[in-house]
Design an enzyme around this catalytic site. Structure first.
Site, PDB file in Angstrom:
ATOM      1  N   GLU A 190       1.546  10.135  12.355  1.00 19.35           N
ATOM      2  CA  GLU A 190       1.608  10.509  10.404  1.00 19.35           C
ATOM      3  C   GLU A 190       2.146   8.716   9.810  1.00 19.35           C
ATOM      4  O   GLU A 190       2.293   7.942  10.727  1.00 19.35           O
ATOM      5  CB  GLU A 190       2.975  10.606   9.749  1.00 19.35           C
ATOM      6  CG  GLU A 190       2.428  11.724   9.320  1.00 19.35           C
ATOM      7  CD  GLU A 190       2.453  11.994   7.874  1.00 19.35           C
ATOM      8  OE1 GLU A 190       1.404  11.366   7.313  1.00 19.35           O
ATOM      9  OE2 GLU A 190       2.307  13.393   7.583  1.00 19.35           O
ATOM     10  N   ASP A 191       1.545   8.685   8.701  1.00 14.90           N
ATOM     11  CA  ASP A 191       1.378   6.849   7.944  1.00 14.90           C
ATOM     12  C   ASP A 191       3.091   6.733   7.689  1.00 14.90           C
ATOM     13  O   ASP A 191       3.967   6.011   8.467  1.00 14.90           O
ATOM     14  CB  ASP A 191       0.515   6.855   6.930  1.00 14.90           C
ATOM     15  CG  ASP A 191       0.364   7.925   6.032  1.00 14.90           C
ATOM     16  OD1 ASP A 191       1.070   8.268   6.061  1.00 14.90           O
ATOM     17  OD2 ASP A 191      -0.172   7.320   5.389  1.00 14.90           O
ATOM     18  N   ASP A 212      -2.613   3.969   0.501  1.00 16.80           N
ATOM     19  CA  ASP A 212      -2.963   3.669  -0.388  1.00 16.80           C
ATOM     20  C   ASP A 212      -2.008   3.486  -1.575  1.00 16.80           C
ATOM     21  O   ASP A 212      -1.246   4.779  -1.462  1.00 16.80           O
ATOM     22  CB  ASP A 212      -4.326   4.525  -0.560  1.00 16.80           C
ATOM     23  CG  ASP A 212      -3.784   6.128  -0.714  1.00 16.80           C
ATOM     24  OD1 ASP A 212      -3.354   6.346   0.040  1.00 16.80           O
ATOM     25  OD2 ASP A 212      -4.306   6.289  -2.151  1.00 16.80           O
ATOM     26  N   PHE A 256       7.371   1.805  -3.230  1.00 16.33           N
ATOM     27  CA  PHE A 256       6.077   2.026  -3.080  1.00 16.33           C
ATOM     28  C   PHE A 256       5.625   0.976  -2.808  1.00 16.33           C
ATOM     29  O   PHE A 256       5.464  -0.160  -2.401  1.00 16.33           O
ATOM     30  CB  PHE A 256       4.925   2.569  -4.216  1.00 16.33           C
ATOM     31  CG  PHE A 256       4.254   3.500  -4.043  1.00 16.33           C
ATOM     32  CD1 PHE A 256       3.709   4.460  -3.443  1.00 16.33           C
ATOM     33  CD2 PHE A 256       2.877   2.245  -3.995  1.00 16.33           C
ATOM     34  CE1 PHE A 256       3.054   5.165  -3.070  1.00 16.33           C
ATOM     35  CE2 PHE A 256       1.479   2.723  -4.198  1.00 16.33           C
ATOM     36  CZ  PHE A 256       1.946   4.437  -3.837  1.00 16.33           C
ATOM     37  N   ILE A 257       4.712   1.073  -1.109  1.00 10.84           N
ATOM     38  CA  ILE A 257       3.984   0.128  -0.674  1.00 10.84           C
ATOM     39  C   ILE A 257       2.406   0.865  -0.042  1.00 10.84           C
ATOM     40  O   ILE A 257       2.326   1.875  -0.528  1.00 10.84           O
ATOM     41  CB  ILE A 257       4.855   0.203   0.951  1.00 10.84           C
ATOM     42  CG1 ILE A 257       4.765   1.036   1.953  1.00 10.84           C
ATOM     43  CG2 ILE A 257       6.102  -0.495   1.098  1.00 10.84           C
ATOM     44  CD1 ILE A 257       4.771   0.550   3.043  1.00 10.84           C
ATOM     45  N   ASP A 281       8.726  10.451   3.988  1.00  9.15           N
ATOM     46  CA  ASP A 281       9.212  10.180   2.186  1.00  9.15           C
ATOM     47  C   ASP A 281      10.317  11.460   1.721  1.00  9.15           C
ATOM     48  O   ASP A 281      10.724  11.416   2.374  1.00  9.15           O
ATOM     49  CB  ASP A 281       7.821   9.806   1.606  1.00  9.15           C
ATOM     50  CG  ASP A 281       8.317   9.744  -0.024  1.00  9.15           C
ATOM     51  OD1 ASP A 281       9.850   9.251  -0.095  1.00  9.15           O
ATOM     52  OD2 ASP A 281       8.111   9.421  -0.517  1.00  9.15           O
ATOM     53  N   ARG A 337      -5.956   0.574   1.255  1.00 11.20           N
ATOM     54  CA  ARG A 337      -6.339   0.988   2.928  1.00 11.20           C
ATOM     55  C   ARG A 337      -6.272  -0.060   3.836  1.00 11.20           C
ATOM     56  O   ARG A 337      -5.659   0.175   4.970  1.00 11.20           O
ATOM     57  CB  ARG A 337      -6.520   2.350   3.166  1.00 11.20           C
ATOM     58  CG  ARG A 337      -6.473   3.470   2.555  1.00 11.20           C
ATOM     59  CD  ARG A 337      -6.719   4.572   2.500  1.00 11.20           C
ATOM     60  NE  ARG A 337      -7.153   6.191   2.024  1.00 11.20           N
ATOM     61  CZ  ARG A 337      -5.729   6.918   1.939  1.00 11.20           C
ATOM     62  NH1 ARG A 337      -4.641   5.905   2.726  1.00 11.20           N
ATOM     63  NH2 ARG A 337      -5.599   7.463   1.081  1.00 11.20           N
ATOM     64  N   LYS A 370      10.684   6.348   5.141  1.00  5.93           N
ATOM     65  CA  LYS A 370      12.155   5.795   4.125  1.00  5.93           C
ATOM     66  C   LYS A 370      13.350   7.030   4.529  1.00  5.93           C
ATOM     67  O   LYS A 370      13.466   8.110   3.996  1.00  5.93           O
ATOM     68  CB  LYS A 370      11.465   6.484   2.501  1.00  5.93           C
ATOM     69  CG  LYS A 370      10.114   5.376   2.381  1.00  5.93           C
ATOM     70  CD  LYS A 370       9.616   5.577   0.563  1.00  5.93           C
ATOM     71  CE  LYS A 370       8.081   5.029  -0.006  1.00  5.93           C
ATOM     72  NZ  LYS A 370       7.307   5.508  -0.818  1.00  5.93           N
ATOM     73  N   GLY A 395      -4.625   8.453   5.813  1.00  5.98           N
ATOM     74  CA  GLY A 395      -3.151   7.671   5.144  1.00  5.98           C
ATOM     75  C   GLY A 395      -2.636   6.365   7.302  1.00  5.98           C
ATOM     76  O   GLY A 395      -2.795   5.494   7.397  1.00  5.98           O
TER      77      GLY A 395
END
Ligand code: IMP
Ligand code: MG
Length: 183
Positions: A107-108, A167, A160-161, A111, A173, A139, A53
């Site tokens: 990190e992407d 992805d 959720f994105i 959460d 992606r 988040k 990610g």
């Protein structure tokens, strides 16, 4: 720029346009450039891109960093579909030699924090000098863990994105912008 995209069985709508993402990356890169200005070729900062990610974010970030650094990668996974399973698997382990290094985990998205907490646990055994987290997205209302997130480019709500590296079951992606589940 498409307003809606369809991936597998779900529809997503435009949420954060690319220009806004890039601006947020500019800001976080500037902070990193200040904080790591004292890095040297003999003692470069170790950036660890979390696969898959964070590859898009890491690439954009790297282009903006002006201190000596080396790039490594690792892969932990917990997500299946649109929810975290809570069980962390190590697919690609952390680099073998990290002793005494200043490390930035790229990190992407953070959460629940399960992934970042597991990664910090693995890092503790590596005797690094410093460990920092740099995440594109957080988040904020979900994250309740103790690991300090030093560099957060953008806060987002508990939705959720996909896109910009993120992805839905491996698709999405390559979207330039970030999209949110349209429900
Ligand atoms: P955590 O362990 O719950 O913090 O989740 C972190 C990982 O879950 C991220 O690195 C992503 O791979 C994935 N993830 C969390 N939220 C989303 C999302 O909204 N879209 C896509 N992937 C997500
Ligand atoms: Mg994922």
């Amino acid at each position: 720029m498409e307003n809606k995209v369809r991936l597998h069985d779900k529809t997503f709508k435009l949420f954060i346009p690319n220009e806004e993402i890039e601006k947020a990356i500019d800001v976080v890169a500037e902070r990193l450039n200040k904080d790591f200005a004292d890095a040297t070729d003999e003692d470069p900062v170790m950036l660890i891109c979390t696969l898959n990610g964070a590859v898009v974010f890491a690439a954009e970030l790297l282009k903006r960093l002006n201190f000596p650094m080396v790039l490594k990668a690792c892969k932990l996974s917990s997500y299946v579909g649109t929810t975290s399973t809570g069980v962390i698997k190590t697919d690609v382990p952390l680099p073998a030699h990290m002793e005494g290094k200043r490390v930035i985990i790229v990190e992407d998205i953070v959460d629940t924090g399960n992934t970042i907490v597991a990664m910090m646990g693995q890092l503790k055994e590596k005797n690094v000098k410093e460990a920092h987290v740099c995440t594109l997205l957080l988040k904020k209302d979900v994250y309740k863990r103790d690991v300090k997130l030093d560099y957060v480019a953008m806060d987002i709500p508990d939705r959720f994105i996909v896109g910009f590296g993120l992805d839905y079951d491996e698709l999405g992606r390559n979207l330039k912008d970030i999209y949110v589940l349209d429900d």
